[in-house]
Design a protein around this motif. Structure first.
Motif, PDB file in Angstrom:
ATOM      1  N   UNK A 442     -12.471   1.223-146.353  1.00 54.14           N
ATOM      2  CA  UNK A 442     -12.230   2.522-146.998  1.00 54.14           C
ATOM      3  C   UNK A 442     -10.958   3.095-146.384  1.00 54.14           C
ATOM      4  N   UNK A 443     -10.067   3.553-147.232  1.00 52.97           N
ATOM      5  CA  UNK A 443      -8.820   4.144-146.727  1.00 52.97           C
ATOM      6  C   UNK A 443      -8.435   5.328-147.594  1.00 52.97           C
ATOM      7  N   UNK A 444      -7.622   6.177-147.026  1.00 56.04           N
ATOM      8  CA  UNK A 444      -7.282   7.400-147.761  1.00 56.04           C
ATOM      9  C   UNK A 444      -6.058   7.176-148.621  1.00 56.04           C
ATOM     10  N   UNK A 455      -8.806  13.150-143.363  1.00 57.62           N
ATOM     11  CA  UNK A 455      -7.916  12.216-142.676  1.00 57.62           C
ATOM     12  C   UNK A 455      -6.502  12.317-143.254  1.00 57.62           C
ATOM     13  N   UNK A 456      -5.519  11.950-142.412  1.00 51.80           N
ATOM     14  CA  UNK A 456      -4.152  11.947-142.935  1.00 51.80           C
ATOM     15  C   UNK A 456      -3.989  10.876-144.019  1.00 51.80           C
ATOM     16  N   UNK A 457      -2.927  11.012-144.780  1.00 49.51           N
ATOM     17  CA  UNK A 457      -2.679  10.095-145.889  1.00 49.51           C
ATOM     18  C   UNK A 457      -2.541   8.654-145.442  1.00 49.51           C
ATOM     19  N   UNK A 463     -15.016   0.576-142.197  1.00 46.76           N
ATOM     20  CA  UNK A 463     -15.350  -0.670-142.892  1.00 46.76           C
ATOM     21  C   UNK A 463     -16.854  -0.873-142.868  1.00 46.76           C
ATOM     22  N   UNK A 464     -17.365  -1.510-143.888  1.00 48.99           N
ATOM     23  CA  UNK A 464     -18.751  -1.965-143.897  1.00 48.99           C
ATOM     24  C   UNK A 464     -18.737  -3.471-144.091  1.00 48.99           C
ATOM     25  N   UNK A 465     -19.463  -4.177-143.236  1.00 46.01           N
ATOM     26  CA  UNK A 465     -19.548  -5.631-143.374  1.00 46.01           C
ATOM     27  C   UNK A 465     -20.406  -5.977-144.577  1.00 46.01           C
ATOM     28  N   UNK A 466     -20.030  -7.042-145.260  1.00 47.63           N
ATOM     29  CA  UNK A 466     -20.830  -7.508-146.394  1.00 47.63           C
ATOM     30  C   UNK A 466     -21.181  -8.973-146.178  1.00 47.63           C
ATOM     31  N   UNK A 519     -15.902   9.610-144.270  1.00 50.51           N
ATOM     32  CA  UNK A 519     -15.660   8.984-142.970  1.00 50.51           C
ATOM     33  C   UNK A 519     -16.060   7.529-142.947  1.00 50.51           C
ATOM     34  N   UNK A 520     -16.511   7.094-141.769  1.00 49.20           N
ATOM     35  CA  UNK A 520     -16.771   5.673-141.574  1.00 49.20           C
ATOM     36  C   UNK A 520     -18.042   5.188-142.254  1.00 49.20           C
ATOM     37  N   UNK A 521     -18.980   6.107-142.480  1.00 47.15           N
ATOM     38  CA  UNK A 521     -20.310   5.693-142.882  1.00 47.15           C
ATOM     39  C   UNK A 521     -20.380   5.255-144.346  1.00 47.15           C
ATOM     40  N   UNK A 522     -20.712   3.980-144.536  1.00 46.57           N
ATOM     41  CA  UNK A 522     -20.901   3.432-145.885  1.00 46.57           C
ATOM     42  C   UNK A 522     -22.075   2.460-145.814  1.00 46.57           C
ATOM     43  N   UNK A 523     -23.297   2.993-145.792  1.00 45.10           N
ATOM     44  CA  UNK A 523     -24.434   2.104-145.559  1.00 45.10           C
ATOM     45  C   UNK A 523     -24.713   1.163-146.731  1.00 45.10           C
TER      46      UNK A 523
END
Ligand code: K7E
Ligand code: CUA
Length: 692
Positions: A442-444, A455-457, A463-466, A519-523
């Motif tokens: 995930x990025x902005x 977050x800044x541009x 990341x979430x592992x798959x 943010x970081x969380x992407x369950x």
């Protein structure tokens, strides 16, 4: 009590409070000697429910995160999904319709491959499959890659779906009123396509980019003449929305250098009218490992840069309309020379054999994923226009302008190993699949209007592992002008240990990821095995945008013509007519009989069997099969179908209904009697009594 068990009870308290508002669930938990009394009494008090949930969680070894994931995906009986996913079926040649978040398969749509449940290609739909013949030969499979929902003003409108067949360079049109394939077109120029299908924001054009270069028009030239005679291409199919068909007469293609065009995407907003495509093999490697040449995998990756293709589609269409095309294999092609001279085609370097090009929702930015480079490269449409206007550029060996990389690039984001495809959400985030890690990054998205993220541009957020190697990803409405976000599906190529092995061939794995947070969380919420081919891409549309028919609009409806069939069998008009050795059967179909039930013909007769399902009830489908004649139809409520065959084999053939439709479904049958040619012929049909 362990800490984990205590957490479960806590969580169960929360869920139980929710559950106690509605009817008490009564799901089975198997024989569990420790289950609390409330479970057997079905008592509605929250505390009993909590204890029961905790007991189930403990018994099934579920963590609190598992319980939340279950609650987010479980869809109680009778409830419908919020989203519908249309997934390509890969080498099954079909499309799969899947509910999200339940991940339940709702339907297969037969496209390039016959599909017996729908009777597609077993007497009905054969004419559509025949449109996909190549040089007169049936090609009864496809390698479907990229479904494209029709759009209005850049947003899915729920009316049509398009899909390509990479293996044979074909495109198909599916009507979402009945989820049936209406049209298949063979590309007259190319033998493989990959950059299809993608639509322009109002679906004026359906884009089909080629992949492996060959001489255009399916012609022959030795591979030693690769640079002179082999060519890439992109085809623009004109879509006639009223007719629900692509119109080959108003379509055209563009000749491109023999680089391997990969993916395309249509501009939107400020970039509407332009088309972007990435490429690999600008090296023009021709392989030949057996002769000591570098194999394709090495030869195609020698250069540090390939080319993003930037095409002015509006101008190309004007040139095509003005007759500036040449004809190749009966199809209008805008020559490369003309495209260059008229300022229709530009290249911009893109890092080393990228994969995937995706236009951001605002249309201002074009994202190319590095594949062999850990970055995504973001190009600015405004900057591209400035460089084009400046007239300052080099050219490649075909004379195509190469715009300065630094002058066109807005940003590079280091996302990780093996970036392939990017989608977007409503929060100003972009999501890129990382094949090698494998993960979703995930990025902005810099400059995204209405961005909610702090977050800044242009920054990697998390990341979430798959599990495991991911190809495409799909976010709800994630390639439109207004993504929904909420859910992301990772379309994983390998499943390895995720499921019970099914022999050495294992399913692919769709993983549902919750991206509603920040943010970081992407369950990760759910694993869905796809044991029916390798879906490449999927699109996810809000379910309330789809308005399919639940029965055909009128009795006797011919879905392929989109109207009532004149002379469709109707009640009281059932009959058998003989004209020479052509026999017409007019049959009505209803629970639980066919009328007529005896059909007598002579061996060698041409039989034209007309059927109308006269039902008006929801889900009242009937089947119709004739043993050994390879005939099976599915007749939905109101549907008319026509089946033609030669009664070349004599015998007695019990035809029957193949959909279990009623308690007397087994009685829903009749006899086709084909009299051997060495016996006295059937003279005239038996009189048919009209239904009372
Ligand atoms: Cu598999 Cu779009 Cu054909 Cu990438 S493609 S993964
Ligand atoms: Cu009709 Cu079974």
């Amino acid at each position: 009590m362990s800490v984990r068990h205590a957490m479960l009870l806590l969580l169960a308290g929360g869920l139980g409070a929710l559950a106690s508002c509605g009817p008490q669930a009564s799901g089975p938990t198997g024989a569990n000697p420790t289950r609390p009394a409330s479970q057997t009494t079905g008592g509605g008090n929250g505390a009993g429910g909590n204890a029961r949930l905790a007991a189930v969680a403990q018994q099934r070894n579920l963590t609190p995160d598992d319980l939340v994931a279950a609650a987010m995906t479980y869809t109680p009986s009778g409830r419908h999904d919020e989203y519908i996913q249309f997934a390509s079926g890969g080498h099954s040649g079909q499309v799969f319709v899947i509910g999200v978040p339940s991940m339940r398969i709702l339907r297969t749509i037969g496209v390039f491959t016959p599909e017996p449940w729908q009777g597609y290609g077993y007497g009905v739909g054969n004419d559509i499959l025949a449109q996909g013949r190549v040089n007169g030969r049936d090609v009864l499979w496809g390698d479907t890659h990229h479904p494209a929902l029709s759009e209005t003003r850049g947003d899915y409108d729920g009316q049509f779906l398009f899909i390509n067949d990479k293996a044979n360079a074909r495109v198909a049109v599916i009507d979402l009123r009945d989820y049936e394939t209406r049209q298949i077109l063979k590309n007259p120029l190319s033998l493989s396509d990959h950059g299809g299908t993608f639509v322009t924001p109002n679906t004026e054009w359906v884009i089909e980019g080629g992949q492996y270069s060959t001489p255009l028009g399916m012609a022959y030239a030795p591979i030693s003449e690769y640079e002179e005679s082999y060519r890439g291409m992109v085809t623009f199919w004109k879509f006639d929305r009223n007719a629900g068909r692509l119109d080959p007469d108003r379509s055209f293609a563009m000749e491109l250098p023999p680089y391997w065009q990969d993916l395309f995407d249509a501009g939107k907003g400020p970039s509407e009218g332009w088309i972007f495509g990435n490429s690999i093999n600008t090296e023009m490697a021709t392989g030949g490992i057996e002769q000591g040449n570098p194999p394709f995998e090495a030869g195609v990756s020698r250069r540090d840069m390939d080319y993003l293709h930037v095409i002015n589609l509006v101008k190309a269409a004007e040139l095509a309309a003005a007759g500036r095309t040449v004809e190749i294999n009966g199809f209008d092609v805008l020559p490369l020379e003309t495209a260059v001279a008229e300022g229709v085609l530009y290249f911009i370097p893109e890092p080393k054999s990228p994969h995937g090009v995706d236009v951001a929702p605002s249309g201002e930015f074009i994202v190319v994923s590095g594949k062999l480079d850990p970055h995504v490269t973001v190009y600015s449409f405004a900057k591209i226009q400035q460089v084009i206007a400046s007239g300052q550029y080099d050219t490649d060996q075909f004379g195509v302008p190469i715009l300065d990389y630094d002058a066109c690039v807005e940003a590079q984001v280091e996302v990780g190993l093996g970036p392939l495809h990017t989608q977007f959400d409503h929060q100003g985030y972009a999501y890129t699949s990382l094949f090698l890690e494998p993960a979703v990054a995930r990025w902005t998205l810099g400059g995204a209007s209405g961005s909610l993220n702090p977050e800044p541009d242009w920054t990697l957020v998390g990341k979430t592992s798959v599990h495991y190697n991911i190809g495409h990803l799909a976010v709800a409405e994630g390639d439109t002008v207004s993504p929904d976000g909420n859910y992301l599906i990772a379309m994983n190529k390998w499943s390895i240990d995720r499921f019970m092995p099914t022999g050495p061939l294992l399913p692919q794995n769709f993983q549902l990821i919750d991206i509603s947070g920040t943010g970081e969380r992407m369950p990760l919420l759910y694993d869905m095995p796809m044991g029916i081919g390798e879906p490449h891409y999927a699109q996810i549309i809000r379910a309330d945008k789809l308005h399919p028919w639940t029965v055909y609009p009128e009795v006797g409806w011919n879905p392929h013509e989109g109207r009532v069939e004149v002379g469709a069998p109707s009640v009281g008009r059932e009959r058998i007519e003989r004209h020479g050795n052509e026999v017409h059967v007019y049959m009505t179909v209803v629970r639980s009989h066919f009328n007529p039930e005896h059909v007598e013909v002579n061996q060698g007769d041409r039989v034209i069997w007309h059927l109308t399902n006269i039902e008006r009830a929801l889900d009242a489908s009937h089947g119709f099969c004739i043993p050994t004649y390879n005939i099976n139809a599915s007749l939905e409520a109101g549907e008319y179908a026509r089946i033609e065959f030669d009664a070349d084999v004599p015998g007695v053939f019990p035809f029957y209904c193949t959909e279990f439709c009623s308690a007397l479904h087994l009685e829903m049958m009749g006899y086709l009697l084909v009299k051997p040619s060495d016996q006295a012929a059937v003279e005239a049909p038996e009189p048919i009594q009209p239904e009372s």
